[in-house]
Design an enzyme around this catalytic site. Structure first.
Site, PDB file in Angstrom:
ATOM      1  N   HIS A   1       3.885   7.107  -1.946  1.00 28.60           N
ATOM      2  CA  HIS A   1       2.877   6.309  -2.647  1.00 28.60           C
ATOM      3  C   HIS A   1       3.559   5.086  -3.264  1.00 28.60           C
ATOM      4  O   HIS A   1       4.779   5.075  -3.460  1.00 28.60           O
ATOM      5  CB  HIS A   1       2.213   7.133  -3.740  1.00 28.60           C
ATOM      6  CG  HIS A   1       1.287   8.181  -3.223  1.00 28.60           C
ATOM      7  ND1 HIS A   1       0.374   8.824  -4.026  1.00 28.60           N
ATOM      8  CD2 HIS A   1       1.121   8.710  -1.989  1.00 28.60           C
ATOM      9  CE1 HIS A   1      -0.310   9.695  -3.313  1.00 28.60           C
ATOM     10  NE2 HIS A   1       0.128   9.647  -2.068  1.00 28.60           N
TER      11      HIS A   1
ATOM     12  N   CYS B   1      -2.111   9.201  -9.246  1.00 31.38           N
ATOM     13  CA  CYS B   1      -2.466  10.593  -8.962  1.00 31.38           C
ATOM     14  C   CYS B   1      -1.493  11.503  -9.724  1.00 31.38           C
ATOM     15  O   CYS B   1      -0.553  11.029 -10.360  1.00 31.38           O
ATOM     16  CB  CYS B   1      -2.394  10.864  -7.461  1.00 31.38           C
ATOM     17  SG  CYS B   1      -0.703  10.868  -6.794  1.00 31.38           S
TER      18      CYS B   1
ATOM     19  N   CYS C   1       2.267  11.111  -8.676  1.00 29.83           N
ATOM     20  CA  CYS C   1       2.887   9.889  -9.187  1.00 29.83           C
ATOM     21  C   CYS C   1       3.067   9.946 -10.698  1.00 29.83           C
ATOM     22  O   CYS C   1       4.100   9.521 -11.221  1.00 29.83           O
ATOM     23  CB  CYS C   1       2.064   8.680  -8.771  1.00 29.83           C
ATOM     24  SG  CYS C   1       2.108   8.412  -6.982  1.00 29.83           S
TER      25      CYS C   1
ATOM     26  N   GLU D   1       3.710   3.922  -6.290  1.00 30.29           N
ATOM     27  CA  GLU D   1       4.456   4.173  -7.517  1.00 30.29           C
ATOM     28  C   GLU D   1       5.815   4.797  -7.208  1.00 30.29           C
ATOM     29  O   GLU D   1       6.833   4.408  -7.789  1.00 30.29           O
ATOM     30  CB  GLU D   1       3.672   5.130  -8.436  1.00 30.29           C
ATOM     31  CG  GLU D   1       2.316   4.617  -8.872  1.00 30.29           C
ATOM     32  CD  GLU D   1       1.169   5.098  -7.992  1.00 30.29           C
ATOM     33  OE1 GLU D   1       0.084   5.363  -8.542  1.00 30.29           O
ATOM     34  OE2 GLU D   1       1.346   5.196  -6.757  1.00 30.29           O
TER      35      GLU D   1
END
Length: 161
Positions: A57, A87, A90, A59
């Site tokens: 992701h 999420c 993360c 992040e």
């Protein structure tokens, strides 16, 4: 130490640029920038499809880049700017890295854990609590996602004909 003060909007625009790179790569357009004392120490965009990695992701990509640059997995006194609410995966990574502040654009009512579904950073039983600022350039960040998924639906409808 003196450093240039930029606004949250300035850094969010840089995160949006990262999100556009994700789109160009065929990924869901989420981008992130990690900043300490006015310096960008990491950036990233969604890459799970490209890298065949469910943890890639935006992040996490920004944290990985910063960790390498700083030669440390702890990244205190930093602010992460991300176009979409993080999420749980993360948020956990941000906690472990000791990121001090999280700034996000659009809320994610399905998987967001900075207040939309739950608020992990407010959970007192956890050992690290970043401050959270939401809604920075939210309309622009949300529109990018909406446009991407509208394009995906149109491509699928065309392919189904």
């Amino acid at each position: 130490m003196e450093y240039a003060q930029h606004t949250d909007e300035y850094y969010m625009r840089l995160a949006i640029e990262q999100a556009r790179l994700a789109w160009q790569a065929g990924e869901v357009p989420v981008g992130a920038i990690l900043v300490r004392e006015g310096q960008i120490i990491g950036s990233g965009f969604n890459s799970p499809i490209t890298l065949n990695d469910p943890t890639a992701h935006a992040e996490v990509q920004a944290l990985r880049a910063a960790g390498l640059a700083e030669h440390n997995y702890r990244l205190p006194h930093t602010t992460l700017y991300v176009t979409i609410e993080p999420c749980s995966m993360c948020a956990g990574a941000l906690m472990h890295a000791r990121v001090a502040r999280v700034v996000y654009g659009a809320a994610d009512p399905k998987t967001g854990v900075c207040g939309s579904v739950i608020d992990l950073f407010a959970e007192q039983r956890l050992n690290h609590h970043a401050s959270v600022t939401s809604g920075v350039l939210a309309q622009e960040c949300g529109q990018l996602m909406s446009d991407f998924f509208a394009m995906r639906r149109a491509e699928k409808a065309h392919a189904d004909r």
